[in-house]
Motif scaffolding. Structure first.
Motif, PDB file in Angstrom:
ATOM      1  N   PRO A  11       0.919  -1.345   0.198  1.00 41.83           N
ATOM      2  CA  PRO A  11       0.057  -0.084  -0.029  1.00 41.83           C
ATOM      3  C   PRO A  11       0.802   1.294   0.112  1.00 41.83           C
ATOM      4  O   PRO A  11       0.330   2.427  -0.406  1.00 41.83           O
ATOM      5  N   TRP A  14       3.694   3.244  -5.172  1.00 45.75           N
ATOM      6  CA  TRP A  14       3.043   3.781  -6.108  1.00 45.75           C
ATOM      7  C   TRP A  14       3.813   3.558  -7.643  1.00 45.75           C
ATOM      8  O   TRP A  14       3.455   3.679  -8.573  1.00 45.75           O
ATOM      9  N   VAL A  55     -12.727  -1.217  -8.282  1.00 46.10           N
ATOM     10  CA  VAL A  55     -11.313  -0.388  -8.300  1.00 46.10           C
ATOM     11  C   VAL A  55     -10.994   0.243  -9.549  1.00 46.10           C
ATOM     12  O   VAL A  55     -10.509   1.301  -9.507  1.00 46.10           O
ATOM     13  N   GLY A  59     -10.800   4.329 -10.072  1.00 42.61           N
ATOM     14  CA  GLY A  59      -9.627   4.848 -10.444  1.00 42.61           C
ATOM     15  C   GLY A  59      -9.572   5.690 -11.908  1.00 42.61           C
ATOM     16  O   GLY A  59      -8.829   6.667 -12.045  1.00 42.61           O
ATOM     17  N   GLY A  65      -8.458   7.549  -4.336  1.00 39.29           N
ATOM     18  CA  GLY A  65      -8.029   6.610  -3.766  1.00 39.29           C
ATOM     19  C   GLY A  65      -6.487   6.408  -3.962  1.00 39.29           C
ATOM     20  O   GLY A  65      -6.104   5.340  -3.482  1.00 39.29           O
ATOM     21  N   GLY A  66      -5.907   7.381  -4.294  1.00 37.87           N
ATOM     22  CA  GLY A  66      -4.381   7.351  -4.312  1.00 37.87           C
ATOM     23  C   GLY A  66      -3.651   8.657  -4.126  1.00 37.87           C
ATOM     24  O   GLY A  66      -4.400   9.533  -3.552  1.00 37.87           O
ATOM     25  N   PHE A 103      -2.996   5.314 -13.501  1.00 41.73           N
ATOM     26  CA  PHE A 103      -3.291   4.829 -11.984  1.00 41.73           C
ATOM     27  C   PHE A 103      -4.207   3.714 -11.791  1.00 41.73           C
ATOM     28  O   PHE A 103      -3.979   2.950 -10.912  1.00 41.73           O
ATOM     29  N   ASN A 106      -2.334   0.693 -12.266  1.00 42.05           N
ATOM     30  CA  ASN A 106      -1.405   0.440 -11.024  1.00 42.05           C
ATOM     31  C   ASN A 106      -2.192  -0.097  -9.875  1.00 42.05           C
ATOM     32  O   ASN A 106      -1.786  -0.923  -9.171  1.00 42.05           O
ATOM     33  N   GLN A 107      -3.270   0.386  -9.710  1.00 42.97           N
ATOM     34  CA  GLN A 107      -4.348   0.119  -8.789  1.00 42.97           C
ATOM     35  C   GLN A 107      -4.657  -1.208  -8.801  1.00 42.97           C
ATOM     36  O   GLN A 107      -4.805  -2.149  -7.835  1.00 42.97           O
ATOM     37  N   ARG A 110      -1.774  -3.381  -7.897  1.00 43.58           N
ATOM     38  CA  ARG A 110      -1.713  -3.456  -6.494  1.00 43.58           C
ATOM     39  C   ARG A 110      -2.572  -4.372  -5.708  1.00 43.58           C
ATOM     40  O   ARG A 110      -2.243  -5.031  -4.687  1.00 43.58           O
ATOM     41  N   MET A 111      -3.926  -4.319  -6.255  1.00 41.62           N
ATOM     42  CA  MET A 111      -4.937  -5.036  -5.202  1.00 41.62           C
ATOM     43  C   MET A 111      -4.696  -6.520  -5.780  1.00 41.62           C
ATOM     44  O   MET A 111      -4.942  -7.444  -4.959  1.00 41.62           O
TER      45      MET A 111
END
Length: 271
Positions: A11, A14, A55, A59, A65-66, A103, A106-107, A110-111
């Motif tokens: 988390p 980024w 998500v 985004g 959220g970032g 983004f 990326n999100q 990451r998730m």
């Protein structure tokens, strides 16, 4: 423990140059667990729906959220999505920029990385040692028992629902051959929710009464099972701690880890 350390690391990052290696490491740990696809297929369907459609779209449309740089940095607009509130004349155009697109990717990555780390925990650990495992890692009795009950809640709820459904089928309540597809099936499941919820509530009260009778929280507790670290456990712990420290040093020591849009992605979209 290594999965938990990595899940706490992701988390804060980024930068895709760090996210991609962490994704590879997470996937390696997942494959080492040797979980069969048929056992986790339904869980992965829910995860993909949540990550991609909720998500990812959030985004892509809002960039929230970032980090604030997602919406603050100048970025070319690719196209605009018209949104309108139903049954009203209220509407607006939401710009889809290059930074929002990157983004969202990326999100999603990451998730998925955190989901890959979370899946092996309930599918490879004995439910009877959840509390003991957290206690062995140094957590307090309250935290250990709370985590034990939290991990047990969903499997217990699913078991009670299955038992209730089987009991209703034995009484002639039709649940399988329904017309209308998913909507009809959900509607037929509605009468089963109340007894399952009531059973969960009663079970929770019984656990509370049992803890009160044993004076839980008044003194340190002993645990029936004793877990001991094997050499490979120390190796995995060392790798997890090393990755956590490395990511912290890169981000706060060298400024590597913040969100940015790479030039190749901009050139790819603009042409």
């Amino acid at each position: 423990m290594a999965c938990i350390i990595l899940a706490l690391t992701i988390p804060e990052i980024w930068d895709f140059r760090i996210i991609l290696p962490l994704l590879f490491i997470s996937l390696t740990l997942y494959l080492l667990a040797r979980i069969e696809w048929k056992d986790v297929r339904r869980a992965w369907i829910y995860i993909f729906i949540l990550v991609i459609f909720i998500v990812g779209l959030n985004g892509l449309l809002s960039g929230r959220g970032g980090p604030s740089s997602v919406t603050n940095i100048p970025s070319p607009v690719l196209f605009e999505v018209p949104l309108k509130i139903p049954f009203t004349e209220i509407g607006w155009d939401v710009p889809i920029t290059i930074s929002k697109t990157w983004f969202a990717l990326n999100q999603i990555t990451r998730m998925l990385c955190m989901a890959i780390l979370a899946i092996p925990i309930p599918y490879t650990m004995d439910p009877n040692i959840y509390g003991t495992a957290f206690k062995r890692m140094g957590a307090s009795d309250n935290v250990s028992f709370t985590m034990d009950l939290a991990f047990r809640f969903l499997p217990t709820f699913a078991r009670d629902l299955t038992i209730t459904m089987d009991a209703q089928r034995a009484r002639g309540y039709e649940l399988d051959n329904l017309k209308g597809g998913l909507v009809a099936r959900i509607r037929r499941l509605a009468p089963l929710v109340i007894p399952v919820v009531m059973q969960s509530t009663v079970t929770g009260e019984e656990v509370i009464d049992a803890m009160d009778l044993r004076a839980f929280g008044t003194a340190p507790r002993t645990w029936l099972k004793d877990l001991k670290y094997a050499p490979r456990d120390y190796i995995m712990l060392g790798i997890g701690v090393a990755l956590f420290i490395a990511c912290c040093v890169l981000k706060w020591g060298f400024g590597i880890g913040e969100f940015f849009v790479p030039d190749f992605f901009t050139r790819f979209l603009i042409g």
